[in-house]
Design a protein around this motif. Sequence first.
Motif, short mmCIF file in Angstrom:
data_model
loop_
_atom_site.label_atom_id
_atom_site.label_comp_id
_atom_site.label_asym_id
_atom_site.label_seq_id
_atom_site.Cartn_x
_atom_site.Cartn_y
_atom_site.Cartn_z
N THR A 78 0.81 -1.23 0.00
CA THR A 78 0.00 0.00 0.00
C THR A 78 0.84 1.27 0.00
O THR A 78 0.30 2.36 -0.18
CB THR A 78 -0.91 0.04 1.25
OG1 THR A 78 -0.08 -0.13 2.41
CG2 THR A 78 -1.97 -1.04 1.20
N GLY A 79 2.14 1.18 0.27
CA GLY A 79 2.93 2.40 0.33
C GLY A 79 4.28 2.18 0.99
O GLY A 79 5.01 1.25 0.63
N ILE A 80 4.60 3.02 1.98
CA ILE A 80 5.92 2.92 2.62
C ILE A 80 5.79 3.00 4.14
O ILE A 80 4.86 3.60 4.67
CB ILE A 80 6.87 4.05 2.17
CG1 ILE A 80 6.23 5.43 2.33
CG2 ILE A 80 7.36 3.83 0.77
CD1 ILE A 80 7.21 6.57 2.15
N GLU A 81 6.76 2.38 4.81
CA GLU A 81 6.87 2.49 6.26
C GLU A 81 8.35 2.38 6.60
O GLU A 81 9.21 2.44 5.72
CB GLU A 81 6.03 1.42 6.96
CG GLU A 81 6.38 0.00 6.57
CD GLU A 81 5.44 -1.04 7.18
OE1 GLU A 81 4.24 -0.75 7.30
OE2 GLU A 81 5.93 -2.12 7.51
N GLY A 82 8.69 2.23 7.88
CA GLY A 82 10.09 2.07 8.27
C GLY A 82 10.61 3.27 9.03
O GLY A 82 10.01 4.35 9.02
N GLY A 83 11.77 3.10 9.66
CA GLY A 83 12.31 4.09 10.59
C GLY A 83 12.42 5.49 10.02
O GLY A 83 12.06 6.46 10.67
#
Length: 408
Positions: free
Chosen positions: A234-239
């Motif tokens: 669905t998109g982006i995540e992460g630190g």
Amino acid sequence: MTAVAVIGGGPAGLMAAEAAAGCGVTVDLYDAMPSVGRKFLLAGRGGLNLTHSEPLDAFLARYGDARPFLTPMISAFPPTALRAWASGLGVETFVGTSGRVFPKEFKAAPLLRAWVRRLRELGVRFHPRTRWLGWEGADLLLQGADGTMLRSRPEATVLALGGASWPRLGSDGHWTGLLAELGVALSPLRPANCGFDIAWPDRLSRGFDGAPLKNVLLRLGERSVRGEVVLTATGIEGGAVYALSAALRDAIARDGSVELIIDLKADLDLAAVVERLARPRGAASLSTFLRKSLGLPPAAVQLLRGFLPASVLGEPHRLGEAVKGLALPLRAPRPIAEAISSAGGIALAELEPDLMLRSRPGLFAAGEMLDWEAPTGGYLLQACLSTGRWAGAAAAEYAIRVGPPRSY
Ligand SMILES: Cc1cc2nc3c(=O)[nH]c(=O)nc-3n(C[C@H](O)[C@H](O)[C@H](O)COP(=O)(O)OP(=O)(O)OC[C@H]3O[C@@H](n4cnc5c(N)ncnc54)[C@H](O)[C@@H]3O)c2cc1C
């Protein structure tokens, strides 16, 4: 007779119970879930980043606008005191390379077990599976697991009900309705430290769900953050995304969408990237060429393919510019249920300096339900524990000094 009721057995509530019991008052702790500290245990899966070792001034700056409000509480129970407290529970901590503080075993369960044991020794009475439903006159209205309604009239109450992320662990934000009915001003709960949806171009393969892009640089206006980005269906995540998430979320709320710039090769400047891309490609595919010339992983190549027309992919300078600054169109934060934490909550102006609600004598609040937010890095747990401790001690002092409320 209950002196202090603590509602919510997350880190803020457990710390409030410890502080209140330490003042010699009777403490009853209620939680809707079958056991306390469920989100704390989940945080343990990521290693349990308890706090951060940076100097206190830099540490406090992480709380942005809430800094002045939180400063007395965090200064009274700062990161060094938190580490000493953990050590007192038999859990030694260490400072990681990033300055973050973790238990040596990277686990939450041993700390939680020792903590609950200490609370029981202090006389704290635990009431799991007991949901707080509001008030009836001056009484707290609570519902037990079998549906039985209980009433309690403590001298003081600490609410530590958390935000609204990961509601299946207990904090569902239901309390916002109860406090709004009392006329308490609240800022809406919003996702914090969260991922974002991207309208992936149709031609972009979705095969990269969970693919990490390491050591990239994200830019948003004047701000930039280096770190890891994870591409999802669905998109982006992460630190690195979480670090910018408050600004991204607010920009989307204001403008409807926001462009986040990603530098896929942060270690090389544009000229060096273009020089490598201008080398003969021979018969190599684009993927192989980008991997060999720039060390780009397949997910980065997919991103470039998805967003760039074929003409740009074949042109070293324009391709280089895209590698150094690809615009990702973010259209929405992921739902709060998936976020690491919540922004919003009880407006700080509603609270006395001792965390008692100005309009409700004897009612205190602590933890993530207050209107502050912070990035990941141990700042969340630190503020929950510091405010919990502050509210618990103040509630005990109030209970001793004033006695039970007449009515809400
Ligand atoms: C995946 C993940 C990883 C995280 N990792 C870290 C980390 O490494 N470091 C860090 O600093 N922070 C981390 N956090 C954030 C941190 O866990 C939270 O900020 C913290 O738990 C909030 O504490 P709290 O006590 O305010 O609320 P919570 O921990 O949410 O506890 C609230 C409690 O209230 C109870 N409750 C709610 N409503 C009612 C009701 N009506 N009646 C009775 N009980 C009720 C709930 O059951 C719950 O037990 C992480 C969060 C997540 C989701």
